[in-house]
Structures are given as C-alpha cells and as structure tokens.
Motif scaffolding. Structure first.
Motif, mmCIF file in Angstrom:
data_model
loop_
_atom_site.group_PDB
_atom_site.id
_atom_site.type_symbol
_atom_site.label_atom_id
_atom_site.label_comp_id
_atom_site.label_asym_id
_atom_site.label_seq_id
_atom_site.Cartn_x
_atom_site.Cartn_y
_atom_site.Cartn_z
ATOM 1 N N HIS A 126 12.534 33.956 57.032
ATOM 2 C CA HIS A 126 12.698 32.587 57.562
ATOM 3 C C HIS A 126 13.605 32.679 58.798
ATOM 4 O O HIS A 126 14.816 32.457 58.693
ATOM 5 C CB HIS A 126 13.319 31.683 56.493
ATOM 6 N N PRO A 127 13.016 32.990 59.954
ATOM 7 C CA PRO A 127 13.822 33.274 61.153
ATOM 8 C C PRO A 127 14.784 32.154 61.548
ATOM 9 O O PRO A 127 15.815 32.414 62.139
ATOM 10 C CB PRO A 127 12.760 33.483 62.235
ATOM 11 N N GLY A 128 14.443 30.927 61.212
ATOM 12 C CA GLY A 128 15.304 29.818 61.640
ATOM 13 C C GLY A 128 16.330 29.397 60.621
ATOM 14 O O GLY A 128 17.108 28.474 60.872
ATOM 15 N N ALA A 129 16.351 30.071 59.475
ATOM 16 C CA ALA A 129 17.267 29.644 58.409
ATOM 17 C C ALA A 129 18.722 29.766 58.850
ATOM 18 O O ALA A 129 19.120 30.772 59.428
ATOM 19 C CB ALA A 129 17.024 30.480 57.161
ATOM 20 N N VAL A 130 19.481 28.734 58.552
ATOM 21 C CA VAL A 130 20.935 28.796 58.763
ATOM 22 C C VAL A 130 21.497 29.481 57.517
ATOM 23 O O VAL A 130 21.205 29.063 56.396
ATOM 24 C CB VAL A 130 21.520 27.377 58.908
ATOM 25 N N THR A 131 22.276 30.557 57.711
ATOM 26 C CA THR A 131 22.743 31.326 56.550
ATOM 27 C C THR A 131 24.268 31.314 56.452
ATOM 28 O O THR A 131 24.961 31.379 57.466
ATOM 29 C CB THR A 131 22.278 32.791 56.632
ATOM 30 N N GLY A 132 24.740 31.241 55.227
ATOM 31 C CA GLY A 132 26.184 31.224 55.013
ATOM 32 C C GLY A 132 26.591 31.979 53.774
ATOM 33 O O GLY A 132 25.849 32.004 52.784
ATOM 34 N N GLY A 133 27.761 32.607 53.824
ATOM 35 C CA GLY A 133 28.303 33.332 52.672
ATOM 36 C C GLY A 133 29.561 32.642 52.181
ATOM 37 O O GLY A 133 30.450 32.337 52.966
ATOM 38 N N LEU A 134 29.593 32.373 50.882
ATOM 39 C CA LEU A 134 30.766 31.753 50.267
ATOM 40 C C LEU A 134 31.499 32.842 49.491
ATOM 41 O O LEU A 134 30.982 33.346 48.506
ATOM 42 C CB LEU A 134 30.319 30.686 49.273
ATOM 43 N N ILE A 135 32.694 33.200 49.938
ATOM 44 C CA ILE A 135 33.410 34.313 49.316
ATOM 45 C C ILE A 135 34.638 33.803 48.558
ATOM 46 O O ILE A 135 35.446 33.056 49.111
ATOM 47 C CB ILE A 135 33.884 35.340 50.376
ATOM 48 N N LEU A 136 34.746 34.236 47.313
ATOM 49 C CA LEU A 136 35.899 33.893 46.479
ATOM 50 C C LEU A 136 36.773 35.142 46.373
ATOM 51 O O LEU A 136 36.292 36.195 45.961
ATOM 52 C CB LEU A 136 35.385 33.478 45.100
ATOM 53 N N VAL A 137 38.034 35.021 46.782
ATOM 54 C CA VAL A 137 38.931 36.191 46.750
ATOM 55 C C VAL A 137 40.129 35.867 45.853
ATOM 56 O O VAL A 137 40.757 34.820 46.001
ATOM 57 C CB VAL A 137 39.408 36.562 48.175
ATOM 58 N N ASN A 138 40.431 36.777 44.948
ATOM 59 C CA ASN A 138 41.529 36.563 44.006
ATOM 60 C C ASN A 138 42.820 37.201 44.517
ATOM 61 O O ASN A 138 42.817 38.350 44.964
ATOM 62 C CB ASN A 138 41.142 37.176 42.651
ATOM 63 N N ILE A 139 43.911 36.436 44.431
ATOM 64 C CA ILE A 139 45.207 36.958 44.909
ATOM 65 C C ILE A 139 46.194 37.171 43.745
ATOM 66 O O ILE A 139 47.353 37.528 43.979
ATOM 67 C CB ILE A 139 45.804 36.020 45.987
ATOM 68 N N ALA A 140 45.710 37.001 42.503
ATOM 69 C CA ALA A 140 46.611 37.202 41.347
ATOM 70 C C ALA A 140 47.046 38.659 41.276
ATOM 71 O O ALA A 140 46.227 39.557 41.470
ATOM 72 C CB ALA A 140 45.890 36.804 40.063
ATOM 73 N N ASP A 141 48.332 38.890 40.993
ATOM 74 C CA ASP A 141 48.801 40.280 40.939
ATOM 75 C C ASP A 141 48.440 40.963 39.614
ATOM 76 O O ASP A 141 48.589 42.163 39.465
ATOM 77 C CB ASP A 141 50.301 40.377 41.220
ATOM 78 N N ARG A 142 47.972 40.151 38.645
ATOM 79 C CA ARG A 142 47.482 40.710 37.386
ATOM 80 C C ARG A 142 46.111 40.113 37.125
ATOM 81 O O ARG A 142 45.887 38.933 37.376
ATOM 82 C CB ARG A 142 48.419 40.348 36.223
ATOM 83 N N PHE A 143 45.186 40.930 36.630
ATOM 84 C CA PHE A 143 43.841 40.423 36.353
ATOM 85 C C PHE A 143 43.265 41.141 35.143
ATOM 86 O O PHE A 143 43.302 42.364 35.061
ATOM 87 C CB PHE A 143 42.922 40.617 37.560
ATOM 88 N N ARG A 144 42.769 40.338 34.230
ATOM 89 C CA ARG A 144 42.148 40.890 33.022
ATOM 90 C C ARG A 144 40.632 40.883 33.216
ATOM 91 O O ARG A 144 40.007 39.837 33.244
ATOM 92 C CB ARG A 144 42.546 40.035 31.819
ATOM 93 N N SER A 145 40.077 42.082 33.378
ATOM 94 C CA SER A 145 38.616 42.172 33.516
ATOM 95 C C SER A 145 37.990 42.306 32.136
ATOM 96 O O SER A 145 38.375 43.193 31.366
ATOM 97 C CB SER A 145 38.231 43.376 34.373
ATOM 98 N N PRO A 146 37.011 41.444 31.815
ATOM 99 C CA PRO A 146 36.348 41.559 30.517
ATOM 100 C C PRO A 146 35.563 42.861 30.362
ATOM 101 O O PRO A 146 35.106 43.194 29.274
ATOM 102 C CB PRO A 146 35.413 40.352 30.469
ATOM 103 N N LEU A 147 35.424 43.611 31.470
ATOM 104 C CA LEU A 147 34.687 44.878 31.420
ATOM 105 C C LEU A 147 35.582 46.022 30.947
ATOM 106 O O LEU A 147 35.100 47.092 30.607
ATOM 107 C CB LEU A 147 34.108 45.220 32.795
ATOM 108 N N ARG A 148 36.875 45.772 30.967
ATOM 109 C CA ARG A 148 37.807 46.838 30.577
ATOM 110 C C ARG A 148 38.216 46.687 29.113
ATOM 111 O O ARG A 148 37.983 45.659 28.499
ATOM 112 C CB ARG A 148 39.045 46.789 31.470
ATOM 113 N N ASP A 149 38.847 47.751 28.593
ATOM 114 C CA ASP A 149 39.266 47.730 27.194
ATOM 115 C C ASP A 149 40.272 46.611 26.948
ATOM 116 O O ASP A 149 41.001 46.205 27.855
ATOM 117 C CB ASP A 149 39.914 49.082 26.812
#
Length: 317
Positions: free
Chosen positions: A135-158
């Motif tokens: 779609h050559p005329g499509a207007v495209t945009g990226g919505l980026i969410l960035v986390n700045i928390a110094d601690r993060f619990r990933s459900p992928l980890r133990d």
DNA sequence: TACAACTCCCCTGGTTAAGC
DNA sequence: GCTTAACCAGGGGAGTTGTA
C-alpha cells in the motif's frame, strides 16, 4: 468532555493488567487508545468515520510469504458500504478496508533493553517497508512502549528471578534515541515510516502494590520532540488528512514507476525466489501446478524488465 | 591480551484465536 | 474441550568492538 490520551491510558492499563511478553493484548490496547485519540483530535477524521468513509481493522495481514506482516491497526475506506451499527463510544465502524490508508504497529521494550531495542527498531523499519510495498500511500506509525522501572519481573523467568537494571535511565535515553533516529518519510510518499511515538512507563510487573506510572520527565521525550506521543499523534494526523482527506491524493501509479531501482530489484528477487521455491517443491513431490509455473514465468519477465530499466538508466545515459 | 560491553541473528515457548 | 498455527518479545549465544 475530558479526554485521556493514549499514553496515560496505557499506563493505567498496565496498572490493572499484568504485562506478558507473549500476549498481544498490550499492543492491541495501545492501538485502540491511539485510534480514540485520532477521533478526538481531528474533526475531519471523526467526520470521515461518521460518514462511513473510513473503517478500522485490528490484526490486519498484508502480503503473503516472507513479505507478510500482521499489523495491529489499519484504517481505510470500507470494502463495502457500512451497514453495521456502531455499538460503543468509538465513532468509527470496524470493517474490512478496501485499501490501507493508515497502519499502526505497537512494540514494547520492557526489559533487556540493550537487545530488545535493536530488534524492535528492525521491526519498525520492516513494517514500514512491507506496508509500502503493498500500500504505497499508507501512512505508517510505530507506537513504542519503553519501561524505565529499575526492577522488572518477567513471567518468562523462574519464580523469584527479578531483573535489576543498574543504569536504567541511560538505557532508556539510548533507547529513545534509537527510535528518534529512524528515517522518516516527512510527509512524502516513501518506504520510511511516517512517525514513531515513544511512551515511557514505570512498570515493575511485580505484585508489590506499586501502580504503573506514565513518565513525563527526561529521559522520556519532551514536548517538541518528534517521538513525543502528542507530537507523534499530530504528525500522523497531519499526514493522513493531507494525503487522504483534504489534499490532492498522489498519483501512486506514476510513483511506483519511479520507485528506487535497487528496492525494485530486491523486491523482485524475493518474489522470484518465493515462486521458484514453490515450483521446486512441486517438482520434488511430482505435483507441479501449471498456475505456479505460470507465476514463475511472470516473475522472470518482471525481473528481466527491472534489469532492463537498470541497464537503460545506468549504462546508456 | 583479557575482559566487558555491545550487536546481531535466530530460537523459544506462552498466549491467543480459529477451527473442529 | 482439544488441537493447531500465528503472534510476540525475551533470551541464548557467537561474533565484534572498546578499553584498561
């Protein structure tokens, strides 16, 4: 009536919902909040939606094979006249678009910023490139969410394995810079993305009673910065209105004829390889379809045509 | 030279929706 | 309810670069 913008709403959403890297829910939520912002911010956009001139679709797939892309949100003219009733507060109908006028992809970098940001940068560039091929005329945009928390619990980890980020501010600063540096179309019809908006949140993903906060202080993008959420919203709306609602719609056929030859060659080689692979499988399984062979002949002819154009423009002028 | 940090490529596996 | 396939971003690991 008060309006809460998408950047605040996604922070609220994270407060109420645990983030899971494998789930598409956060991306979907971010896109729908952004759609609400478009409707709130632009009378022309809202008018087009109310008149049934545009519809939206979530999880929309463009292309096929290697050049396929699943887009979180697209907006475009309806394939068929809208007959459905709008059932919620959102004054735009959901439906199958005949063409893509606007495409938004949501991405997030919640932990492991050093690795994830490069992958997501690549995703945004690929998304814009693939979208413009179809779609050559499509207007495209990226919505980026960035986390700045110094601690993060990933459900992928133990269980109990909480990631600690020692220099999270500089990591986020560098991450925002990476998305700021992405080449943009700047209102032109181009393979580049039209806008990238970065929302910085403080989200631990821990059940520690801490609510998720929208971060507005640096290193979060500030007013006037192209990646700041409201600036991004403005860029996307301005480009969309100019291209599809108020301005003169570009002649995409002539534009496609003048498309960059290197890109045209790259694209053609990919198409050719994909069809050649299908033919090869047909031969191997003794089940070759005439239509597949015919497509291979067509792709060969088109590749030859591109090579001729390259020769004409680079050898004989 | 050794180590740390970074980059890049690709894989993994939980979530989700669709199909039966 | 089960199976299957697609989606998605984190994670592993090899290679590269920077620096003391």
């Amino acid at each position: 009536m008060d309006h809460t913008y998408g950047d605040e709403r996604i922070a609220e959403w994270l407060s109420e919902n645990q983030y899971h890297p494998r789930s598409p829910k956060h991306g979907s939520a971010a896109c729908m909040f952004f759609l609400d912002d478009l409707l709130h911010e632009s009378e022309r956009f809202q008018e087009a939606a109310k008149n049934g001139d545009i519809v939206y679709q979530e999880d929309y797939t463009v292309g096929s094979g290697e050049s396929r892309w699943n887009t979180d949100l697209v907006v475009g003219p309806p394939e068929e006249p809208i007959q459905m009733e709008i059932e919620n507060d959102r004054t735009i109908a959901e439906g199958e678009p005949e063409a893509v006028w606007l495409a938004i992809d949501a991405k997030s970098v919640m932990t492991e910023h050093g690795k994830a940001r490069r992958n997501r940068q690549r995703d945004i560039n690929s998304f814009a490139d693939i979208m413009h091929r179809h779609h050559p005329g499509a207007v495209t945009g990226g919505l980026i969410l960035v986390n700045i928390a110094d601690r993060f619990r990933s459900p992928l980890r133990d269980e109990g394995d909480v990631t600690e980020h020692d220099r999270i501010k500089s990591l986020v600063e560098e991450t925002v810079e990476i998305f700021r540096d992405i080449d943009r179309a700047k209102g032109k019809v181009s393979p580049n993305v039209d806008g990238v908006g970065v929302t910085v949140v403080d989200h631990t993903n821990l059940e520690d009673g801490r609510s998720t906060e929208l971060v507005t202080e640096p290193p979060a993008p500030q007013s006037g910065d192209v990646v700041e959420y409201h600036e991004f919203l403005e860029i996307i709306l301005e480009t969309f209105e100019e291209r599809w609602l108020t301005g003169e719609t570009p002649d995409f056929e002539s534009l496609s004829e003048n498309v960059d030859l290197r890109s045209a060659l790259d694209r053609q080689i990919v198409e050719l390889a994909a069809v050649a692979n299908e033919v090869g499988e047909g031969v191997q399984e003794d089940n070759l379809d005439e239509t597949v062979l015919s497509r291979l002949r067509n792709e060969l002819e088109e590749t030859e045509a591109v090579v001729e154009r390259i020769a004409d423009e680079n050898l004989y002028n």
